[in-house]
Design a protein around this motif. Sequence first.
Motif, PDB file in Angstrom:
ATOM      1  N   GLY A   9       0.803  -1.225   0.000  1.00  0.00           N
ATOM      2  CA  GLY A   9       0.000   0.000   0.000  1.00  0.00           C
ATOM      3  C   GLY A   9       0.836   1.277   0.000  1.00  0.00           C
ATOM      4  N   ALA A  10       2.111   1.163  -0.352  1.00  0.00           N
ATOM      5  CA  ALA A  10       2.996   2.342  -0.319  1.00  0.00           C
ATOM      6  C   ALA A  10       2.415   3.489  -1.141  1.00  0.00           C
ATOM      7  CB  ALA A  10       4.370   1.962  -0.847  1.00  0.00           C
ATOM      8  N   GLY A  11       2.405   4.670  -0.581  1.00  0.00           N
ATOM      9  CA  GLY A  11       1.931   5.860  -1.283  1.00  0.00           C
ATOM     10  C   GLY A  11       0.449   6.126  -1.116  1.00  0.00           C
ATOM     11  N   SER A  12      -0.286   5.178  -0.551  1.00  0.00           N
ATOM     12  CA  SER A  12      -1.734   5.369  -0.390  1.00  0.00           C
ATOM     13  C   SER A  12      -2.039   6.305   0.784  1.00  0.00           C
ATOM     14  CB  SER A  12      -2.403   4.012  -0.139  1.00  0.00           C
ATOM     15  OG  SER A  12      -1.972   3.510   1.110  1.00  0.00           O
ATOM     16  N   PHE A  13      -3.319   6.659   0.899  1.00  0.00           N
ATOM     17  CA  PHE A  13      -3.751   7.536   1.993  1.00  0.00           C
ATOM     18  C   PHE A  13      -3.377   6.931   3.349  1.00  0.00           C
ATOM     19  CE2 PHE A  13      -7.070   8.510   5.171  1.00  0.00           C
ATOM     20  CZ  PHE A  13      -6.913   9.881   5.255  1.00  0.00           C
ATOM     21  N   LEU A  14      -3.644   5.641   3.522  1.00  0.00           N
ATOM     22  CA  LEU A  14      -3.364   5.014   4.820  1.00  0.00           C
ATOM     23  C   LEU A  14      -1.870   4.868   5.084  1.00  0.00           C
ATOM     24  CD1 LEU A  14      -6.002   2.201   5.514  1.00  0.00           C
ATOM     25  CD2 LEU A  14      -5.907   4.537   6.353  1.00  0.00           C
ATOM     26  N   SER A  15      -1.094   4.632   4.028  1.00  0.00           N
ATOM     27  CA  SER A  15       0.346   4.473   4.253  1.00  0.00           C
ATOM     28  C   SER A  15       0.983   5.793   4.692  1.00  0.00           C
ATOM     29  CB  SER A  15       1.036   3.963   2.985  1.00  0.00           C
ATOM     30  OG  SER A  15       1.095   4.999   2.024  1.00  0.00           O
ATOM     31  N   ARG A  16       0.315   6.904   4.398  1.00  0.00           N
ATOM     32  CA  ARG A  16       0.846   8.206   4.824  1.00  0.00           C
ATOM     33  C   ARG A  16       0.426   8.550   6.251  1.00  0.00           C
ATOM     34  NH1 ARG A  16      -1.083   9.530  -0.274  1.00  0.00           N
ATOM     35  NH2 ARG A  16      -2.729  10.844   0.570  1.00  0.00           N
ATOM     36  N   ARG A  17      -0.432   7.740   6.818  1.00  0.00           N
ATOM     37  CA  ARG A  17      -0.876   7.986   8.199  1.00  0.00           C
ATOM     38  C   ARG A  17       0.198   7.545   9.176  1.00  0.00           C
ATOM     39  NH1 ARG A  17      -3.394  10.249   5.539  1.00  0.00           N
ATOM     40  NH2 ARG A  17      -2.324  11.811   6.764  1.00  0.00           N
ATOM     41  N   ALA A  55      -8.912   2.809   1.132  1.00  0.00           N
ATOM     42  CA  ALA A  55      -7.941   3.906   1.322  1.00  0.00           C
ATOM     43  C   ALA A  55      -6.520   3.382   1.471  1.00  0.00           C
ATOM     44  CB  ALA A  55      -8.322   4.721   2.561  1.00  0.00           C
ATOM     45  N   ALA A  56      -6.384   2.058   1.684  1.00  0.00           N
ATOM     46  CA  ALA A  56      -5.038   1.487   1.828  1.00  0.00           C
ATOM     47  C   ALA A  56      -4.384   1.263   0.466  1.00  0.00           C
ATOM     48  CB  ALA A  56      -5.104   0.170   2.593  1.00  0.00           C
ATOM     49  N   GLY A  57      -5.187   1.283  -0.600  1.00  0.00           N
ATOM     50  CA  GLY A  57      -4.638   1.147  -1.957  1.00  0.00           C
ATOM     51  C   GLY A  57      -3.897  -0.164  -2.179  1.00  0.00           C
ATOM     52  N   ILE A  58      -4.357  -1.235  -1.556  1.00  0.00           N
ATOM     53  CA  ILE A  58      -3.677  -2.531  -1.710  1.00  0.00           C
ATOM     54  C   ILE A  58      -4.151  -3.186  -3.004  1.00  0.00           C
ATOM     55  CG2 ILE A  58      -3.298  -4.809  -0.667  1.00  0.00           C
ATOM     56  CD1 ILE A  58      -4.072  -3.494   2.043  1.00  0.00           C
ATOM     57  N   PRO A  59      -3.237  -3.437  -3.950  1.00  0.00           N
ATOM     58  CA  PRO A  59      -3.672  -4.034  -5.227  1.00  0.00           C
ATOM     59  C   PRO A  59      -4.233  -5.435  -5.028  1.00  0.00           C
ATOM     60  CG  PRO A  59      -1.276  -3.892  -5.131  1.00  0.00           C
ATOM     61  CD  PRO A  59      -1.793  -3.205  -3.920  1.00  0.00           C
ATOM     62  N   TRP A  60      -5.355  -5.706  -5.703  1.00  0.00           N
ATOM     63  CA  TRP A  60      -6.050  -6.987  -5.547  1.00  0.00           C
ATOM     64  C   TRP A  60      -5.145  -8.164  -5.908  1.00  0.00           C
ATOM     65  CZ3 TRP A  60      -9.379  -9.935  -3.408  1.00  0.00           C
ATOM     66  CH2 TRP A  60      -9.840 -11.101  -4.024  1.00  0.00           C
ATOM     67  N   ARG A  61      -4.345  -7.972  -6.978  1.00  0.00           N
ATOM     68  CA  ARG A  61      -3.479  -9.051  -7.443  1.00  0.00           C
ATOM     69  C   ARG A  61      -2.518  -9.513  -6.337  1.00  0.00           C
ATOM     70  NH1 ARG A  61      -1.164  -6.949 -12.584  1.00  0.00           N
ATOM     71  NH2 ARG A  61      -0.155  -5.625 -11.069  1.00  0.00           N
ATOM     72  N   GLY A  62      -2.082  -8.552  -5.532  1.00  0.00           N
ATOM     73  CA  GLY A  62      -1.096  -8.871  -4.490  1.00  0.00           C
ATOM     74  C   GLY A  62      -1.670  -9.643  -3.318  1.00  0.00           C
ATOM     75  N   MET A 126     -10.762  -6.654   6.767  1.00  0.00           N
ATOM     76  CA  MET A 126     -10.602  -5.406   5.999  1.00  0.00           C
ATOM     77  C   MET A 126      -9.786  -4.365   6.764  1.00  0.00           C
ATOM     78  SD  MET A 126     -14.314  -4.871   4.297  1.00  0.00           S
ATOM     79  CE  MET A 126     -14.905  -5.880   2.959  1.00  0.00           C
ATOM     80  N   VAL A 127      -9.991  -4.285   8.062  1.00  0.00           N
ATOM     81  CA  VAL A 127      -9.206  -3.309   8.827  1.00  0.00           C
ATOM     82  C   VAL A 127      -7.865  -3.902   9.266  1.00  0.00           C
ATOM     83  CG1 VAL A 127     -11.176  -1.948   9.643  1.00  0.00           C
ATOM     84  CG2 VAL A 127     -10.389  -3.900  10.989  1.00  0.00           C
ATOM     85  N   GLY A 128      -7.740  -5.249   9.172  1.00  0.00           N
ATOM     86  CA  GLY A 128      -6.487  -5.890   9.560  1.00  0.00           C
ATOM     87  C   GLY A 128      -5.464  -5.932   8.434  1.00  0.00           C
ATOM     88  N   PHE A 129      -5.934  -6.063   7.193  1.00  0.00           N
ATOM     89  CA  PHE A 129      -5.000  -6.143   6.059  1.00  0.00           C
ATOM     90  C   PHE A 129      -4.075  -4.920   5.956  1.00  0.00           C
ATOM     91  CE2 PHE A 129      -5.933  -9.639   2.807  1.00  0.00           C
ATOM     92  CZ  PHE A 129      -6.357 -10.516   3.783  1.00  0.00           C
ATOM     93  N   PRO A 130      -4.571  -3.705   6.181  1.00  0.00           N
ATOM     94  CA  PRO A 130      -3.656  -2.564   6.098  1.00  0.00           C
ATOM     95  C   PRO A 130      -2.496  -2.642   7.095  1.00  0.00           C
ATOM     96  CG  PRO A 130      -5.909  -1.804   5.916  1.00  0.00           C
ATOM     97  CD  PRO A 130      -5.977  -3.259   6.270  1.00  0.00           C
ATOM     98  N   VAL A 131      -2.700  -3.357   8.224  1.00  0.00           N
ATOM     99  CA  VAL A 131      -1.580  -3.518   9.167  1.00  0.00           C
ATOM    100  C   VAL A 131      -0.460  -4.305   8.488  1.00  0.00           C
ATOM    101  CG1 VAL A 131      -0.870  -4.533  11.371  1.00  0.00           C
ATOM    102  CG2 VAL A 131      -3.111  -3.468  11.161  1.00  0.00           C
ATOM    103  N   ALA A 132      -0.853  -5.328   7.724  1.00  0.00           N
ATOM    104  CA  ALA A 132       0.144  -6.170   7.071  1.00  0.00           C
ATOM    105  C   ALA A 132       0.748  -5.510   5.837  1.00  0.00           C
ATOM    106  CB  ALA A 132      -0.494  -7.504   6.693  1.00  0.00           C
ATOM    107  N   PHE A 133      -0.061  -4.740   5.110  1.00  0.00           N
ATOM    108  CA  PHE A 133       0.391  -4.312   3.782  1.00  0.00           C
ATOM    109  C   PHE A 133       0.512  -2.792   3.594  1.00  0.00           C
ATOM    110  CE2 PHE A 133      -1.954  -8.385   3.138  1.00  0.00           C
ATOM    111  CZ  PHE A 133      -0.842  -9.165   2.875  1.00  0.00           C
ATOM    112  N   ALA A 134       0.155  -2.009   4.595  1.00  0.00           N
ATOM    113  CA  ALA A 134       0.224  -0.554   4.405  1.00  0.00           C
ATOM    114  C   ALA A 134       1.066   0.131   5.486  1.00  0.00           C
ATOM    115  CB  ALA A 134      -1.179   0.044   4.359  1.00  0.00           C
ATOM    116  N   ILE A 135       1.755  -0.659   6.296  1.00  0.00           N
ATOM    117  CA  ILE A 135       2.699  -0.076   7.249  1.00  0.00           C
ATOM    118  C   ILE A 135       4.102  -0.453   6.774  1.00  0.00           C
ATOM    119  CG2 ILE A 135       3.579  -0.102   9.621  1.00  0.00           C
ATOM    120  CD1 ILE A 135       0.843  -0.717  10.644  1.00  0.00           C
ATOM    121  N   ALA A 136       4.980   0.540   6.662  1.00  0.00           N
ATOM    122  CA  ALA A 136       6.356   0.239   6.274  1.00  0.00           C
ATOM    123  C   ALA A 136       6.958  -0.676   7.338  1.00  0.00           C
ATOM    124  CB  ALA A 136       7.154   1.526   6.153  1.00  0.00           C
TER     125      ALA A 136
END
Lengths: 271, 186
Positions: A9-17, A55-62, A126-136
């Motif tokens: 999710g790099a560069g997405s709204f959530l990754s900037r949080r 808002a996490a912008g995680i690509p479906w393919r990934g 849905m709220v757990g995936f951004p922890v795995a994929f949108a936090i550096a």
Amino acid sequence: MDVTPRYLGAGSFLSRRDPRVLLLVPVLHLAAVAGIDDLRPVLACTAVALLYYRAAGIPWRGVRANWTFMLTFTTLLVIVNSVLTPADTRSWGSVLFTVPLAHTDVTWATLSYAATILVRYVSLAMVGFPVAFAIAPADFGVAFARLGLSQRLAYGVDLTFRFLPSTWASLRETVDAQRLRGYEHSRSRNPVKRLLTLRPVVVPVTVNALVDAEDTVNAMDLRAFGGRHRTWMRELAFDRADLLVLGGFAAMAAAMLVARILGLTQTVWVP
Amino acid sequence: MSAATARRGPLLEISSRTVVYGAVGAALYAVLGLFSFLIPGTQYVAVRPAFALVPFFGKRFGVIAGFFVGFVGNIVIDLIQGGGLTYWNWSVANGLVGAVAGLIFAYLPPIANEVLRLVVTALGAVAATAIGLLFVITDIPLQGIDFNTFLTLNYGPALLADAAAVVVLTPALDAIWEPLSKRAGR
């Protein structure tokens, strides 16, 4: 298999949080949806979770494989726990059919409750995936430290993620080396025999990792790890958007809690 | 205070050793924990061989390292596989297995006889597994299941599968680590 953390999710709204937001939101969301028997409010919370996930912008393919695993496992779990063996209190109403062998009566209430549980799990994912994929990956340690976890344990979380690639490489090397010595993974149906045949892999990988860890311990001791308050390269501070996101989820959790206390969400909804 | 406790220092100490061994254990559990196999004749009772690492780290490196290995390792497995933080209570249960193993073995006196030590290691690991996994009783409010379902479909199968792994592999790991730890003065 890729075991290294993927920052999809790099560069997405959530990754900037601030990463603390992404760690706190699942807790608030769990507080909102836990213990609710009515499908409708859970669906409302899931709609909010979906917006958050987008808002996490995680690509479906990934994450297609991850979602497939999650949905398959959870669906099976819900069918077994909530349809095949439901609690008596949720079996009211006219019987739609009886499950063969289990002799369980399935009603609309049973199905509605099972759907509630399934949707609850999906919304938590849905709220757990951004922890795995949108936090550096490098931000986990500082985020936990700023949330009040011991500085040393927070650094341990950091270290865990750093050890993952080398541990995976060590496993592959060990399996290859043992194969050259004639090792073959057992296909036996006997679980004890299968466990025994895993010893030539599990034991050397573990012992090698522990022996190598001593170097890391010495290096940290030489740098006086834990001697003084630790500082982190990354400075964390909540901005307005962070507070809005957190405030929104906190308000939703509070509203659902009040509804639960008033008994508004404790009845299984039957259309 | 027993010799075992004295050797380890304070029970809840967080030293650089605790942190590093906890992190190494969590990474090992996360990587090896991706592999599991079903017990024949069951639909979903999967044995995760790497679970044996959790009581092993609890026994050898203490309560905190044991909890860290089980809790963080299981979360990382869930993050990699796709469960996210959905089954967080199972991660806590895994952590408690490591912590309870640390507690049990901290208060057991050192055993010189190797066979007896391995038997005690296996029994202690199974006891830690049985106690730690009780935390999944939280599935009752979280999943809305009744006690019988919890016992027969959640706790029972998990205990059976994990106990099989710890009985076979935890003593094997301990047997190898014992001479190494003595040689290194740990």
